[in-house]
Motif scaffolding. Structure first.
Motif, PDB file in Angstrom:
ATOM      1  N   LYS A   1      -7.669   1.746  -5.851  1.00 52.59           N
ATOM      2  CA  LYS A   1      -8.664   0.671  -5.692  1.00 52.59           C
ATOM      3  C   LYS A   1      -7.981  -0.624  -5.254  1.00 52.59           C
ATOM      4  CE  LYS A   1     -12.249  -1.982  -8.052  1.00 52.59           C
ATOM      5  NZ  LYS A   1     -12.902  -2.301  -9.345  1.00 52.59           N
ATOM      6  N   GLN A   2      -6.833  -0.925  -5.849  1.00 58.05           N
ATOM      7  CA  GLN A   2      -6.084  -2.133  -5.470  1.00 58.05           C
ATOM      8  C   GLN A   2      -5.619  -2.067  -4.022  1.00 58.05           C
ATOM      9  OE1 GLN A   2      -3.020  -2.218  -8.451  1.00 58.05           O
ATOM     10  NE2 GLN A   2      -4.294  -3.293  -9.962  1.00 58.05           N
ATOM     11  N   LYS A   3      -5.155  -0.873  -3.601  1.00 56.63           N
ATOM     12  CA  LYS A   3      -4.731  -0.692  -2.212  1.00 56.63           C
ATOM     13  C   LYS A   3      -5.912  -0.873  -1.264  1.00 56.63           C
ATOM     14  CE  LYS A   3      -0.879   2.456  -3.177  1.00 56.63           C
ATOM     15  NZ  LYS A   3      -0.300   3.801  -2.932  1.00 56.63           N
ATOM     16  N   LEU A   4      -7.063  -0.310  -1.658  1.00 56.62           N
ATOM     17  CA  LEU A   4      -8.262  -0.435  -0.828  1.00 56.62           C
ATOM     18  C   LEU A   4      -8.703  -1.890  -0.702  1.00 56.62           C
ATOM     19  CD1 LEU A   4     -10.590   0.955   0.718  1.00 56.62           C
ATOM     20  CD2 LEU A   4     -11.793   1.160  -1.475  1.00 56.62           C
ATOM     21  N   THR A   5      -8.629  -2.626  -1.815  1.00 57.96           N
ATOM     22  CA  THR A   5      -9.005  -4.055  -1.796  1.00 57.96           C
ATOM     23  C   THR A   5      -8.114  -4.844  -0.846  1.00 57.96           C
ATOM     24  OG1 THR A   5      -9.746  -3.891  -4.096  1.00 57.96           O
ATOM     25  CG2 THR A   5      -9.318  -6.103  -3.234  1.00 57.96           C
ATOM     26  N   LEU A   6      -6.799  -4.555  -0.872  1.00 55.96           N
ATOM     27  CA  LEU A   6      -5.859  -5.225   0.040  1.00 55.96           C
ATOM     28  C   LEU A   6      -6.222  -4.965   1.503  1.00 55.96           C
ATOM     29  CD1 LEU A   6      -2.389  -4.568  -1.640  1.00 55.96           C
ATOM     30  CD2 LEU A   6      -3.314  -6.808  -1.064  1.00 55.96           C
ATOM     31  N   LEU A   7      -6.469  -3.681   1.806  1.00 58.50           N
ATOM     32  CA  LEU A   7      -6.772  -3.316   3.182  1.00 58.50           C
ATOM     33  C   LEU A   7      -8.102  -3.898   3.638  1.00 58.50           C
ATOM     34  CD1 LEU A   7      -5.589  -1.728   5.527  1.00 58.50           C
ATOM     35  CD2 LEU A   7      -6.875   0.274   4.766  1.00 58.50           C
ATOM     36  N   GLU A   8      -9.107  -3.887   2.765  1.00 51.42           N
ATOM     37  CA  GLU A   8     -10.424  -4.446   3.110  1.00 51.42           C
ATOM     38  C   GLU A   8     -10.323  -5.944   3.372  1.00 51.42           C
ATOM     39  OE1 GLU A   8     -13.071  -3.069   3.860  1.00 51.42           O
ATOM     40  OE2 GLU A   8     -13.182  -1.097   2.932  1.00 51.42           O
ATOM     41  N   SER A   9      -9.490  -6.615   2.564  1.00 53.36           N
ATOM     42  CA  SER A   9      -9.290  -8.055   2.759  1.00 53.36           C
ATOM     43  C   SER A   9      -8.681  -8.328   4.126  1.00 53.36           C
ATOM     44  CB  SER A   9      -8.383  -8.596   1.656  1.00 53.36           C
ATOM     45  OG  SER A   9      -8.066  -9.950   1.898  1.00 53.36           O
ATOM     46  N   TYR A  10      -7.687  -7.514   4.504  1.00 52.09           N
ATOM     47  CA  TYR A  10      -7.056  -7.663   5.819  1.00 52.09           C
ATOM     48  C   TYR A  10      -8.063  -7.374   6.936  1.00 52.09           C
ATOM     49  CZ  TYR A  10      -4.143  -6.597   9.861  1.00 52.09           C
ATOM     50  OH  TYR A  10      -3.615  -6.568  11.113  1.00 52.09           O
ATOM     51  N   ARG A  11      -8.862  -6.323   6.755  1.00 52.51           N
ATOM     52  CA  ARG A  11      -9.871  -5.957   7.770  1.00 52.51           C
ATOM     53  C   ARG A  11     -10.884  -7.072   7.965  1.00 52.51           C
ATOM     54  NH1 ARG A  11     -13.018  -0.827   6.399  1.00 52.51           N
ATOM     55  NH2 ARG A  11     -14.267  -1.640   8.093  1.00 52.51           N
TER      56      ARG A  11
ATOM     57  N   ILE B   1       0.828  -1.214   0.000  1.00 55.93           N
ATOM     58  CA  ILE B   1       0.000   0.000   0.000  1.00 55.93           C
ATOM     59  C   ILE B   1       0.861   1.262   0.000  1.00 55.93           C
ATOM     60  CG2 ILE B   1      -1.727   1.321   1.312  1.00 55.93           C
ATOM     61  CD1 ILE B   1      -2.865  -1.319   2.309  1.00 55.93           C
ATOM     62  N   TYR B   2       1.973   1.229   0.755  1.00 60.64           N
ATOM     63  CA  TYR B   2       2.793   2.435   0.923  1.00 60.64           C
ATOM     64  C   TYR B   2       4.209   2.202   0.389  1.00 60.64           C
ATOM     65  CZ  TYR B   2      -1.040   3.736   3.975  1.00 60.64           C
ATOM     66  OH  TYR B   2      -2.276   4.012   4.469  1.00 60.64           O
ATOM     67  N   PRO B   3       4.754   3.176  -0.367  1.00 61.41           N
ATOM     68  CA  PRO B   3       6.114   3.048  -0.908  1.00 61.41           C
ATOM     69  C   PRO B   3       7.173   3.432   0.126  1.00 61.41           C
ATOM     70  CG  PRO B   3       5.114   5.084  -1.688  1.00 61.41           C
ATOM     71  CD  PRO B   3       4.061   4.383  -0.865  1.00 61.41           C
TER      72      PRO B   3
ATOM     73  N   LYS C   1       8.698   0.851  -8.600  1.00 65.50           N
ATOM     74  CA  LYS C   1       7.678   1.679  -7.953  1.00 65.50           C
ATOM     75  C   LYS C   1       7.312   1.228  -6.542  1.00 65.50           C
ATOM     76  CE  LYS C   1       5.704   3.233 -12.315  1.00 65.50           C
ATOM     77  NZ  LYS C   1       4.473   3.406 -13.124  1.00 65.50           N
ATOM     78  N   ASN C   2       8.264   0.584  -5.851  1.00 64.10           N
ATOM     79  CA  ASN C   2       8.057   0.250  -4.439  1.00 64.10           C
ATOM     80  C   ASN C   2       8.608   1.340  -3.523  1.00 64.10           C
ATOM     81  OD1 ASN C   2       6.799  -2.152  -4.946  1.00 64.10           O
ATOM     82  ND2 ASN C   2       8.653  -3.399  -4.748  1.00 64.10           N
ATOM     83  N   CYS C   3       9.299   2.324  -4.090  1.00 61.96           N
ATOM     84  CA  CYS C   3       9.882   3.422  -3.320  1.00 61.96           C
ATOM     85  C   CYS C   3       9.870   4.661  -4.222  1.00 61.96           C
ATOM     86  CB  CYS C   3      11.301   3.068  -2.897  1.00 61.96           C
ATOM     87  SG  CYS C   3      12.162   4.390  -2.021  1.00 61.96           S
ATOM     88  N   LEU C   4       9.694   5.848  -3.627  1.00 63.39           N
ATOM     89  CA  LEU C   4       9.608   7.080  -4.414  1.00 63.39           C
ATOM     90  C   LEU C   4      10.912   7.870  -4.422  1.00 63.39           C
ATOM     91  CD1 LEU C   4       5.997   8.294  -3.481  1.00 63.39           C
ATOM     92  CD2 LEU C   4       6.740   6.875  -5.400  1.00 63.39           C
ATOM     93  N   GLY C   5      12.002   7.243  -3.991  1.00 60.90           N
ATOM     94  CA  GLY C   5      13.321   7.841  -4.108  1.00 60.90           C
ATOM     95  C   GLY C   5      13.642   8.986  -3.174  1.00 60.90           C
TER      96      GLY C   5
END
Length: 612
Positions: A243-253, A157-159, A186-190
């Motif tokens: 949307k993908q980040k939200l889906t990940l978090l909702e799945s965890y919740r 979710i976060y870089p 794109k896992n880090c914003l430098g």
């Protein structure tokens, strides 16, 4: 005891009574020392004088407590301001000194935590070392897959950077670092090259902290808001990313949220005991309806500690270990404890009751797992556990190390026999099995047959000075129990008697005990039920086999042993060759002659064919 030792003992008594008499009536902890000046017990008290006096002013049910009191040679105490302070100090002293007679916490593991490092661009990583440098720690996590899953979700979710570079403003402005592969995928914003500002980075870190605290609902709302914002701006690629980040978090919740989000910042504790040896305490911590801590630990008992006392010790230990600041504690029973600004709840229904049941389920499962592990390492432990369970269920004075069971067998009264099987230490002792021909009973009378056999069995044991069983289990219901009781009464001996009743399909259904006989509960899937079923099957098998052998022997004797001139060796030879009397009868005189000779063949032929 020598005069010198008696004088020493009197001196100790005087010394201890002087200390006890001068104790204050305030909260505190007390320490008992042996003659080597070693701490052997640490205890807490609301009233020091009242609590310590109780050890010396009464007889104790527990032998261990009696032994402890005999070994006390000195007493020291520490006064504290409150019961809560006494609990914390007791817990610390027990862990430091590990006194012989205190309960032992069987847990020396160091569990990992998630650290949000105190630095210019904070990193997020797992660690087992807690360093007081301003960093924030979440945990410890006892279930490692759950922790790894949480870290994986945060990374997706976060870089957040994963490198260990010292990203200070001076180093970044000096251009000491270059972006790595994490930036390109794109896992880090430098931030190492100044491509991401500290302000933006810290916003992400703050949201990471909220997720680690369990405040996932607020973060989900923010992600949803961002998704709709980019969709309205027709930046569909960015909207899809959120949307993908939200889906990940909702799945965890959905996996972690088990109750209403109205339930926030509470601790749940339950306890399961394993006889007089161990206690298993489960701890759950709830944030915003989600369980973010779950742990079960084991206490090894030393004295006759009550469930309440053990649970109080567990509450203090776990809250201290996990740094819980919860203002409400849910327990399965009322506890005689007061903690500052803490509310204790014993729920009867609703969401908190569901959490309590979930905690209880975890404690029971942990107990079962520990027992299975122990039994694999030491198979004899399983038998001892079953015997302790029988002792507890039937409230026997001693462990039933020696169990005997009886069963009758006959067909309409003919060839009536009985059998006695013996289990020692929970296992069949076949050398001690005994068979009985019924001598005094005519016709099919199971009660009279049982009475005869029990009399004969225990009269013989008494005469030969052999040990009597700790428990008798009859293969029958209330009637059989009463018959055995009367037989023992005639012999003037007292042995506990239980009965295994059967259902209509002749299967073990219930355990009976006492006078009048009462049903003792057994789960059909339990190890105790299976043990009783095994014992019943074994005595039934042994009795039936004896009855069949006797009937078979009688049938063989009636056919061959009555023929004059046919001895045991000839009979054995014929049965070995022809397998049955029927086949001997069907053989021709020529075949018999080849087997046993002409003279004996003629005797057999004439005997079998007299009528012909």
């Amino acid at each position: 005891m020598s005069k010198e030792n008696r004088n020493k003992k009197d001196d100790y008594k005087l010394h201890l009574s002087t200390i006890v008499g001068s104790l204050p009536e305030t909260p505190g902890i007390y320490q008992y020392f042996d003659d080597n000046d070693k701490i052997i017990y640490v205890g807490k008290a609301k009233n020091l004088k009242k609590r310590v006096s109780s050890y010396f002013n009464k007889d104790h049910k527990s032998n261990k407590t009696t032994v402890l009191v005999r070994r006390i040679r000195n007493i020291k105490y520490i006064i504290v301001n409150s019961e809560q302070d006494a609990l914390l100090l007791e817990n610390n002293l027990i862990k430091e000194h590990q006194p012989r007679y205190n309960v032992l916490l069987k847990d020396d593991k160091t569990y990992p935590s998630i650290c949000v490092q105190n630095e210019y661009f904070p990193r997020v990583f797992r660690t087992r070392k807690i360093i007081k440098n301003g960093s924030t720690y979440f945990g410890p996590y006892t279930h490692l897959p759950a922790m790894h899953n949480l870290l994986s979700i945060i990374k997706k979710i976060y870089p957040i950077r994963t490198c260990k570079h010292l990203l200070s403003p001076d180093n970044i402005s000096a251009g000491k670092f270059k972006v790595c592969l994490e930036y390109h995928i794109k896992n880090c914003l430098g931030p190492c090259e100044g491509l991401q500002s500290q302000e933006d980075y810290l916003k992400d870190i703050e949201e990471v902290k909220q997720i680690l605290k369990g405040n996932t609902r607020e973060i989900a709302d923010k992600l949803k808001e961002q998704m709709h914002h980019y969709a309205e701006q027709m930046d569909y690629e960015k909207a899809q990313e959120y949307k993908q980040k939200l889906t990940l978090l909702e799945s965890y919740r959905n996996k972690s949220e088990v109750v209403s989000t109205l339930i926030h910042n509470i601790d749940v504790f339950t306890i399961e005991e394993d006889g007089e040896r161990s206690a298993y305490i489960n701890y759950l911590h709830i944030e915003n309806g989600a369980i973010n801590q779950a742990y079960t630990f084991e206490y090894r008992k030393r004295l006759s500690e009550s469930k309440e006392d053990l649970l109080i010790m567990g509450i203090v230990e776990m809250r201290n270990r996990f740094g819980s600041q919860a203002k409400e504690i849910v327990t399965p029973m009322e506890l005689d404890i007061e903690l500052k600004e803490i509310k204790f709840t014993v729920p009867q229904r609703g969401e908190k009751k569901k959490l309590l049941d979930l905690s209880q389920l975890n404690a029971k499962q942990y107990k079962a797992d520990r027992l299975k592990q122990a039994e694999k390492l030491n198979p004899a432990q399983r038998s001892m556990r079953l015997l302790r369970e029988i002792q507890e269920k039937l409230q026997l004075k001693k462990l039933p190390m020696h169990i005997e069971s009886f069963d009758n067998s006959n067909i309409q009264g003919s060839d009536a026999v009985a059998a006695c099987i013996v289990f020692k230490q929970g296992k069949p002792s076949k050398d001690d099995y005994r068979k009985y021909n019924i001598k005094t009973v005519e016709g099919p009378d199971d009660y009279a047959s049982m009475h005869e056999v029990v009399l004969r069995r225990y009269k013989r044991l008494i005469e030969t000075e052999q040990s009597l069983p700790d428990l008798i289990i009859t293969d029958g219901g209330k009637g059989q129990i009463e018959v055995v009781r009367k037989a023992l009464e005639e012999l003037n001996i007292n042995i506990p008697i239980a009965g295994l009743a059967k259902d209509k399909k002749h299967r073990t259904s219930e355990l009976l005990f006492g006078f009048p006989a009462m049903t003792i509960g057994m789960e059909p899937s339990s190890a105790l039920f299976k043990f009783m079923e095994r014992l019943q099957d074994e005595v039934h098998r042994f009795a039936i086999k004896f009855h069949r052998d006797k009937r078979s022997k009688r049938q063989v004797q009636s056919e061959l042993d009555t023929i004059k001139g046919i001895g045991p060796k000839t009979k054995e030879q014929l049965l070995k060759e022809y397998k049955s009397i029927k086949r001997v009868k069907e053989a021709t005189i020529e075949e018999l002659t080849q087997s046993v000779g002409k003279t004996k063949a003629t005797l057999l032929w004439e005997s079998f064919h007299k009528k012909d």
